[in-house]
Scaffold this motif. Structure first.
Motif, PDB file in Angstrom:
ATOM      1  N   TYR A  14       0.834  -1.211   0.000  1.00 38.58           N
ATOM      2  CA  TYR A  14       0.000   0.000   0.000  1.00 38.58           C
ATOM      3  C   TYR A  14       0.869   1.262   0.000  1.00 38.58           C
ATOM      4  O   TYR A  14       0.554   2.245  -0.652  1.00 38.58           O
ATOM      5  CB  TYR A  14      -0.906   0.014   1.227  1.00 38.58           C
ATOM      6  N   PHE A  15       1.941   1.215   0.772  1.00 40.98           N
ATOM      7  CA  PHE A  15       2.819   2.372   0.847  1.00 40.98           C
ATOM      8  C   PHE A  15       3.380   2.701  -0.541  1.00 40.98           C
ATOM      9  O   PHE A  15       3.350   3.848  -0.986  1.00 40.98           O
ATOM     10  CB  PHE A  15       3.947   2.065   1.838  1.00 40.98           C
ATOM     11  N   LEU A  16       3.848   1.685  -1.234  1.00 38.96           N
ATOM     12  CA  LEU A  16       4.409   1.924  -2.572  1.00 38.96           C
ATOM     13  C   LEU A  16       3.319   2.350  -3.556  1.00 38.96           C
ATOM     14  O   LEU A  16       3.556   3.169  -4.444  1.00 38.96           O
ATOM     15  CB  LEU A  16       5.141   0.678  -3.081  1.00 38.96           C
ATOM     16  N   ALA A  17       2.103   1.832  -3.369  1.00 34.81           N
ATOM     17  CA  ALA A  17       0.978   2.270  -4.214  1.00 34.81           C
ATOM     18  C   ALA A  17       0.732   3.762  -4.000  1.00 34.81           C
ATOM     19  O   ALA A  17       0.513   4.516  -4.950  1.00 34.81           O
ATOM     20  CB  ALA A  17      -0.282   1.471  -3.878  1.00 34.81           C
ATOM     21  N   GLY A  18       0.811   4.207  -2.738  1.00 31.53           N
ATOM     22  CA  GLY A  18       0.596   5.624  -2.431  1.00 31.53           C
ATOM     23  C   GLY A  18       1.669   6.509  -3.028  1.00 31.53           C
ATOM     24  O   GLY A  18       1.386   7.616  -3.482  1.00 31.53           O
ATOM     25  N   LEU A  19       2.892   6.020  -3.047  1.00 32.92           N
ATOM     26  CA  LEU A  19       3.964   6.812  -3.653  1.00 32.92           C
ATOM     27  C   LEU A  19       3.768   6.910  -5.160  1.00 32.92           C
ATOM     28  O   LEU A  19       4.088   7.919  -5.773  1.00 32.92           O
ATOM     29  CB  LEU A  19       5.332   6.171  -3.361  1.00 32.92           C
ATOM     30  N   HIS A  20       3.241   5.844  -5.745  1.00 32.24           N
ATOM     31  CA  HIS A  20       2.983   5.868  -7.187  1.00 32.24           C
ATOM     32  C   HIS A  20       1.884   6.880  -7.494  1.00 32.24           C
ATOM     33  O   HIS A  20       2.034   7.737  -8.369  1.00 32.24           O
ATOM     34  CB  HIS A  20       2.583   4.456  -7.655  1.00 32.24           C
ATOM     35  N   CYS A  21       0.780   6.787  -6.750  1.00 32.74           N
ATOM     36  CA  CYS A  21      -0.350   7.680  -7.017  1.00 32.74           C
ATOM     37  C   CYS A  21      -1.272   7.642  -5.790  1.00 32.74           C
ATOM     38  O   CYS A  21      -1.711   6.557  -5.391  1.00 32.74           O
ATOM     39  CB  CYS A  21      -1.091   7.185  -8.255  1.00 32.74           C
ATOM     40  N   PRO A  22      -1.583   8.784  -5.191  1.00 35.78           N
ATOM     41  CA  PRO A  22      -2.439   8.777  -3.993  1.00 35.78           C
ATOM     42  C   PRO A  22      -3.812   8.145  -4.260  1.00 35.78           C
ATOM     43  O   PRO A  22      -4.378   7.473  -3.397  1.00 35.78           O
ATOM     44  CB  PRO A  22      -2.588  10.261  -3.640  1.00 35.78           C
ATOM     45  N   LYS A  23      -4.302   8.355  -5.467  1.00 29.27           N
ATOM     46  CA  LYS A  23      -5.610   7.780  -5.790  1.00 29.27           C
ATOM     47  C   LYS A  23      -5.527   6.252  -5.815  1.00 29.27           C
ATOM     48  O   LYS A  23      -6.454   5.548  -5.410  1.00 29.27           O
ATOM     49  CB  LYS A  23      -6.070   8.311  -7.159  1.00 29.27           C
ATOM     50  N   ARG A  24      -4.414   5.751  -6.277  1.00 31.12           N
ATOM     51  CA  ARG A  24      -4.235   4.293  -6.324  1.00 31.12           C
ATOM     52  C   ARG A  24      -4.256   3.716  -4.906  1.00 31.12           C
ATOM     53  O   ARG A  24      -4.841   2.659  -4.668  1.00 31.12           O
ATOM     54  CB  ARG A  24      -2.909   3.956  -7.031  1.00 31.12           C
ATOM     55  N   LEU A  25      -3.632   4.414  -3.973  1.00 31.72           N
ATOM     56  CA  LEU A  25      -3.657   3.947  -2.580  1.00 31.72           C
ATOM     57  C   LEU A  25      -5.098   3.922  -2.069  1.00 31.72           C
ATOM     58  O   LEU A  25      -5.555   2.938  -1.489  1.00 31.72           O
ATOM     59  CB  LEU A  25      -2.797   4.872  -1.702  1.00 31.72           C
ATOM     60  N   TRP A  26      -5.819   5.025  -2.308  1.00 33.54           N
ATOM     61  CA  TRP A  26      -7.200   5.120  -1.805  1.00 33.54           C
ATOM     62  C   TRP A  26      -8.057   3.998  -2.419  1.00 33.54           C
ATOM     63  O   TRP A  26      -8.781   3.300  -1.710  1.00 33.54           O
ATOM     64  CB  TRP A  26      -7.771   6.491  -2.143  1.00 33.54           C
ATOM     65  N   LEU A  27      -7.940   3.837  -3.726  1.00 32.01           N
ATOM     66  CA  LEU A  27      -8.738   2.794  -4.396  1.00 32.01           C
ATOM     67  C   LEU A  27      -8.340   1.400  -3.912  1.00 32.01           C
ATOM     68  O   LEU A  27      -9.191   0.525  -3.751  1.00 32.01           O
ATOM     69  CB  LEU A  27      -8.562   2.893  -5.917  1.00 32.01           C
ATOM     70  N   SER A  28      -7.049   1.188  -3.688  1.00 34.18           N
ATOM     71  CA  SER A  28      -6.578  -0.142  -3.271  1.00 34.18           C
ATOM     72  C   SER A  28      -7.237  -0.561  -1.960  1.00 34.18           C
ATOM     73  O   SER A  28      -7.543  -1.734  -1.755  1.00 34.18           O
ATOM     74  CB  SER A  28      -5.065  -0.150  -3.070  1.00 34.18           C
ATOM     75  N   ILE A  29      -7.451   0.403  -1.074  1.00 35.64           N
ATOM     76  CA  ILE A  29      -8.015   0.075   0.237  1.00 35.64           C
ATOM     77  C   ILE A  29      -9.540   0.218   0.248  1.00 35.64           C
ATOM     78  O   ILE A  29     -10.240  -0.630   0.802  1.00 35.64           O
ATOM     79  CB  ILE A  29      -7.355   0.955   1.322  1.00 35.64           C
ATOM     80  N   CYS A  30     -10.048   1.270  -0.385  1.00 38.38           N
ATOM     81  CA  CYS A  30     -11.496   1.546  -0.288  1.00 38.38           C
ATOM     82  C   CYS A  30     -12.318   0.912  -1.408  1.00 38.38           C
ATOM     83  O   CYS A  30     -13.495   0.629  -1.212  1.00 38.38           O
ATOM     84  CB  CYS A  30     -11.740   3.054  -0.303  1.00 38.38           C
ATOM     85  N   ARG A  31     -11.719   0.734  -2.583  1.00 38.57           N
ATOM     86  CA  ARG A  31     -12.476   0.160  -3.708  1.00 38.57           C
ATOM     87  C   ARG A  31     -11.643  -0.877  -4.461  1.00 38.57           C
ATOM     88  O   ARG A  31     -11.443  -0.756  -5.673  1.00 38.57           O
ATOM     89  CB  ARG A  31     -12.898   1.275  -4.678  1.00 38.57           C
ATOM     90  N   PRO A  32     -11.140  -1.886  -3.760  1.00 32.37           N
ATOM     91  CA  PRO A  32     -10.276  -2.859  -4.467  1.00 32.37           C
ATOM     92  C   PRO A  32     -11.003  -3.550  -5.613  1.00 32.37           C
ATOM     93  O   PRO A  32     -10.380  -4.008  -6.569  1.00 32.37           O
ATOM     94  CB  PRO A  32      -9.887  -3.852  -3.361  1.00 32.37           C
ATOM     95  N   GLU A  33     -12.355  -3.584  -5.525  1.00 32.78           N
ATOM     96  CA  GLU A  33     -13.113  -4.260  -6.587  1.00 32.78           C
ATOM     97  C   GLU A  33     -13.023  -3.504  -7.919  1.00 32.78           C
ATOM     98  O   GLU A  33     -13.392  -4.054  -8.971  1.00 32.78           O
ATOM     99  CB  GLU A  33     -14.578  -4.457  -6.160  1.00 32.78           C
TER     100      GLU A  33
END
Ligand code: SF4
Length: 497
Positions: A14-33
C-alpha cells in the motif's frame, strides 16, 4: 463511496501504491473491486520474485526461514530477533514486524558483528530503482521503531552477467544503500501522515490521469480511471507535453477531432492528428513501391516470426538472467509461382531449445530470398544471440540476418490508416489489412502470453493438456506469419490498382 478505516495496518504494498499515485492507494483500500484482474505477466512477475527470494537465501549461512501465518510469524520474528540472536542465529528470512500500524516483512535480516542489524532487500530486477529505497526506508522505520538498531540497509539485485546460475556468489549484485535510505528517512513521517489523512476521506483524491498510469507498471486501476477516454485520444499524440495534455483535459477535450485548430502543436503532432482523423488511409505510393522494391526479386519469400522466453533465473545452462531464449518459430514460404508452404519448429521438451531449433531453421530458411519479419530489431537481436552462443553456425546465421526485410517499416513510413489507432504493431495492423486473419479467436492473443504458455507446457505432464498448449502456440505463431503474407498481398494489390 465508503471512507477508509485504518483498523488494519499499512503494508509496504500500500505504501508503494501511495507513492505511485495517492488515488491508487485510496482505491486499493477503499475500492479494491475496481481493480482489473491481475494480468498473466503480473502473476509471472510475482512468481519470479518469490523464486528469486528463495535463490537469494542460498547466499547466506546460518539462516532461518520465519514462515507461517501472520500472527505466528510476528511472534516468531520477534522471538528469533531478540532471543535467537543470542543463540547464534545470524540471518532471518522473511521475518514480519508491526509498528505504528505498519506491517513489513524483510527479505533478509542479518546480525552484524557489532550486534546491530542489516536489512537486505532482494529484487528480481537487475538495477536499483527509487521504489527499492522507499521500500527499505519503510522497513528501517518499523524496525527502529521497535527498538532494533539498523546499521545497514542493502539491496541484492540479479546479476545480468551471471553465466552460471549454479555459482551462488555470482547470482546477485549486492549494494549498500544505507546513505540513500537515511536521506529518504526524513520524509517518511510526513508521507505516512499524508496517506493516513487521505484514507479518512470519503472519496478518492482528484488525480489527473496521465503517463504515470503506465509507469513504472500499468496501474491496476487504469481501466477504471480511463473508462471515459476514447480508443484514440489526446494521449496518443506523440511527444505531447504534460502541460498541454492538462490544458486539453481541463477543457474536457479527449477526442482528436475536438482539438481546436489554433491549439499549439508541432508539425509532427498535427500530421499524426490529420492521419488519425482522415476518413481514408493515406498511402505514399512512390515510397511504398520503393520499399517493396527492396525485396529480392524472383526468389522465394520467407515470412518469419519467433517466440522467446526469458526469466530472472535462467532456465538452461549457458543462458544468463533475462537472456532471451528462442523456443519456437513459424515460417511461411511464398514461392515465385505463388504457392505457399509452411514450416515451423516448437520445442516441447524441457531442454535447451536453441541448437535443435537453429539446425531446423537453417534447413527451412534456405540461403536465398528475403526474410520478411515484423519489427526487425527483435528477430535480429535473437539471431545475433544465437550466433554468439553457437559460433560454428555464425556465418549461416549472419547470412539470414543480412536477408531480413522489415514489413513494419511500410506502416511507419508509407501506409497510414486511422484503424491502426496510431500503432504500428502487427496486432493493430493485421485486423485492418486482412480482417479475416486476426488473433481475437485464438487462445493466445499476444506475444507476452506465448512464453507463459510454453513454460506451462514444459511443466505439465498430462499428454492431452500438453498437446493442447502446443497447438495453441503453433496457431499463434503461425497466424503471425500467415498474417504477414496476407498484408504483403494487400500491399501488392495496392500498387496494381
Ligand atoms: S490509473 Fe492513474 S490516476 Fe488512476 S489510480 Fe492509477 S495511477 Fe492513479
Amino acid at each position: 463511496m465508503e471512507s477508509a478505516t485504518m483498523s488494519f495496518p499499512i503494508s509496504k504494498t500500500y505504501f508503494l501504491a501511495g507513492l505511485h499515485c495517492p488515488k491508487r492507494l485510496w482505491l486499493s483500500i477503499c475500492r479494491p473491486e475496481d481493480a482489473s484482474p491481475m494480468s498473466l505477466a503480473a502473476e509471472q512477475r510475482i512468481k519470479q520474485g518469490k523464486a528469486i527470494g528463495v535463490a537469494a537465501r542460498e547466499s547466506f549461512k546460518n539462516g532461518i526461514l520465519v514462515d507461517g501465518n501472520l500472527k505466528h510469524c510476528l511472534e516468531k520474528s520477534w522471538e528469533l530477533t531478540v532471543v535467537g540472536a543470542g543463540q547464534g542465529v545470524e540471518c532471518l528470512f522473511e521475518p514480519a514486524f508491526l509498528y505504528d500500524d505498519i506491517l513489513v516483512r524483510c527479505d533478509v535480516l542479518r546480525r552484524l558483528p557489532s550486534g546491530n542489524w542489516e536489512i537486505i532487500e532482494v529484487k528480481s530486477a537487475t538495477k536499483l530503482k527509487d521504489e527499492h529505497i522507499a521500500d527499505l526506508t519503510l522497513q528501517h522505520y518499523v524496525l527502529e521503531g521497535l527498538g532494533l538498531t539498523v546499521e545497514k540497509t542493502s539491496l541484492m539485485v540479479v546479476n545480468p552477467m551471471a553465466r552460471n546460475w549454479s555459482v551462488v556468489q555470482d547470482r546477485f549484485c549486492y549494494q549498500d544503500v544505507t546513505a540513500a535510505v537515511v536521506r529518504w528517512r526524513g520524509q517518511l513521517p510526513q508521507k505516512l501522515a499524508e496517506f493516513r489523512t487521505l484514507l479518512t476521506e470519503p472519496t478518492a483524491p482528484q488525480v489527473p490521469i496521465g503517463s504515470h498510469c503506465d509507469r513504472p507498471y500499468r496501474c491496476p486501476f487504469k481501466d477504471h480511471c480511463w473508462q471515459n477516454v476514447p480508443p484514440i485520444s489526446i494521449f496518443d499524440i506523440p511527444l505531447l507535453k504534460q502541460d498541454k495534455l492538462q490544458n486539453l483535459m481541463n477543457s474536457n477535450i479527449w477526442n482528436l477531432e475536438d482539438i481546436p485548430a489554433e491549439f499549439p502543436l508541432t508539425q509532427k503532432q498535427r500530421t499524426f492528428i490529420d492521419r488519425m482523423t482522415a476518413a481514408k488511409p493515406q498511402i505514399d505510393q512512390d515510397l511504398l513501391r520503393q520499399l517493396l522494391g527492396q525485396i529480392q526479386p524472383n526468389q522465394p519469400l520467407y515470412f518469419f516470426d519467433v517466440e522467446t522466453h526469458s526469466s530472472a533465473i535462467p532456465r538452461f545452462a549457458g543462458l544468463h538472467p533475462y537472456e532471451r531464449c528462442i523456443f519456437q518459430y513459424s515460417c511461411h514460404r511464398l514461392n515465385p509461382d505463388g504457392s505457399l508452404e509452411h514450416f515451423e519448429y516448437l520445442h516441447t521438451e524441457d531442454s535447451d531449445p536453441r541448437l535443435p531449433l537453429l539446425i531446423s531453421l537453417i534447413h527451412h530458411i534456405g540461403d536465398r530470398g528475403s526474410v520478411v519479419v515484423y519489427n526487425q530489431s527483435f528477430e535480429k537481436g535473437v539471431l545475433q544471440q544465437l550466433a554468439a552462443a553457437y559460433p560454428n553456425y555464425g556465418a549461416k546465421i549472419n547470412q539470414i540476418i543480412d536477408r531480413l526485410w522489415d514489413l513494419q517499416v511500410i506502416f511507419k513510413r508509407a501506409y497510414f490508416h486511422p484503424g491502426f489507432r496510431g500503432s504500428y504493431s502487427l496486432k493493430k495492423v493485421l485486423p485492418v489489412m486482412a480482417p479475416q486473419f486476426c488473433h481475437d479467436d485464438l487462445v493466445i492473443k499476444s506475444g507476452n502470453e506465448a512464453p507463459l504458455v510454453w513454460e506451462a507446457l514444459l511443466e505439465c505432464s498430462a499428454p492431452d493438456k500438453r498437446a493442447e498448449m502446443a497447438q495453441q502456440l503453433r496457431e499463434y505463431c503461425g497466424l503471425d506469419t500467415l498474417g504477414m503474407v496476407k498484408i504483403y498481398e494487400v500491399l501488392q494489390q495496392e500498387l496494381k490498382d
